[in-house]
Design a protein around this motif. Structure first.
Motif: not given
Length: 306
Positions: A8-22, A61-63, A283-292
């Motif tokens: 695990k490299l980073y946990t990024l914050t800033g959104h104020n609601d569930s993140i749906f799009a990436l 924004v979903y898409a 750099s072959q990193q996996v990025v994910a977004v969540s309801d959190d």
């Protein structure tokens, strides 16, 4: 057998609601997120904690979709339509009111934009003319996910009617209809070599289809709850799935074997539904977004000589 290490490299914050799009940028050093708060943020994997707000819209924004040849970012603004950002300037250059429904997915291909919406319609836009070309009504259920097979000229469509449909992009005529899922199809991707199509959805199953004849190859009970998205590594040897069960799973494409589970207990994963995932070319990193409301970044190291 390759050994897989996850860090695990980073946990990024800033959104104020569930993140749906990436979505990954034209330059893979950058990626973009969109959320229930209407914010669209640009992130730099070289300096990931410095997210830059590039759009603030009144609805979720979903898409998101990037047109690499024009360096444009398309934003699906629920109940309103499409907003277009010039990524050279990070400024909006046009928008188009095309629907009163939710926009679940967007794909760009050869000057056309394909928009899947909550009223069972795919809207086709001409990017250069900034105009509406066609409405394709596929049913009354949500169009949840789209993918393009460029070589075949096919558009794959996953919907809430439990099916995967294939359309010819020249004529928009139906090519195939694949049944087998028992609930909505949320995840859909052609393999990078174009030989496979993989689908997943609310039934927690992964279904592998031969992309030549669109016949079933494999059915895998892959997660405990809905599979929200899937993404291949650039070379196609591996892919990742993310789920409402809060986990990300890493699979070997040749064998369809599960090779790694990324979750909260093992790799500081998300505590709620993981909504989107990409396997970055950077750099072959996996990025994910969540309801959190967070973005997570992992380094995935594979020693393929072991």
């Amino acid at each position: 057998m390759s050994k897989i290490q996850v860090n695990k490299l980073y946990t990024l914050t800033g959104h104020n609601d569930s993140i749906f799009a990436l979505v990954e940028g034209n330059d893979p050093q950058f990626f973009f997120t969109g959320a229930g708060d209407g914010m669209v943020v640009k992130w730099d994997l070289a300096h990931p904690k410095d997210g830059k707000l590039i759009a603030k819209l009144p609805n979720s924004v979903y898409a998101l979709e990037v047109d690499a040849s024009r360096n444009l970012l398309f934003i699906g603004h629920n109940f309103e339509g499409i907003h277009v950002i010039d990524l050279n300037t990070n400024k909006e250059i046009w928008s188009l009111k095309i629907t009163d429904a939710a926009i679940f997915d967007i794909k760009s291909h050869e000057g056309r934009l394909y928009v899947g919406t909550g009223d069972g319609v795919i809207t086709v836009l001409d990017i250069e003319e900034r105009s509406l070309l066609k409405h394709i009504k596929l049913g009354d259920e949500n169009i949840r996910v789209l993918d393009v097979h460029a070589a075949k000229g096919h558009l794959a469509v996953g919907a809430s009617d439990h099916t995967v449909k294939i359309l010819d992009l020249k004529t928009y005529a139906p090519v195939s209809k694949m049944e087998g899922h028992t609930n909505s199809v949320f995840a859909l991707r052609y393999s990078p070599d174009g030989n496979l199509l993989i689908s997943g959805g609310r039934d927690a199953h992964l279904k592998i289809w031969d992309a030549k004849e669109y016949q079933p190859v494999e059915d895998i009970v892959a997660h405990m709850y809905a599979i929200n998205y899937l993404a291949f590594r650039e070379d196609g040897k591996y892919f990742v799935t993310c789920s409402m069960d809060k986990s990300i799973k890493l699979w070997e494409t040749e064998t369809f074997h599960l090779r790694k589970v990324i979750d909260k207990s093992r790799h500081a994963g998300h505590g709620t539904s993981v909504n989107k995932v990409i396997w970055s070319r950077y750099s072959q990193q996996v990025v994910a977004v969540s309801d959190d409301r967070t973005v997570s970044i992992w380094d995935i190291a594979l020693d393929e000589h072991l």
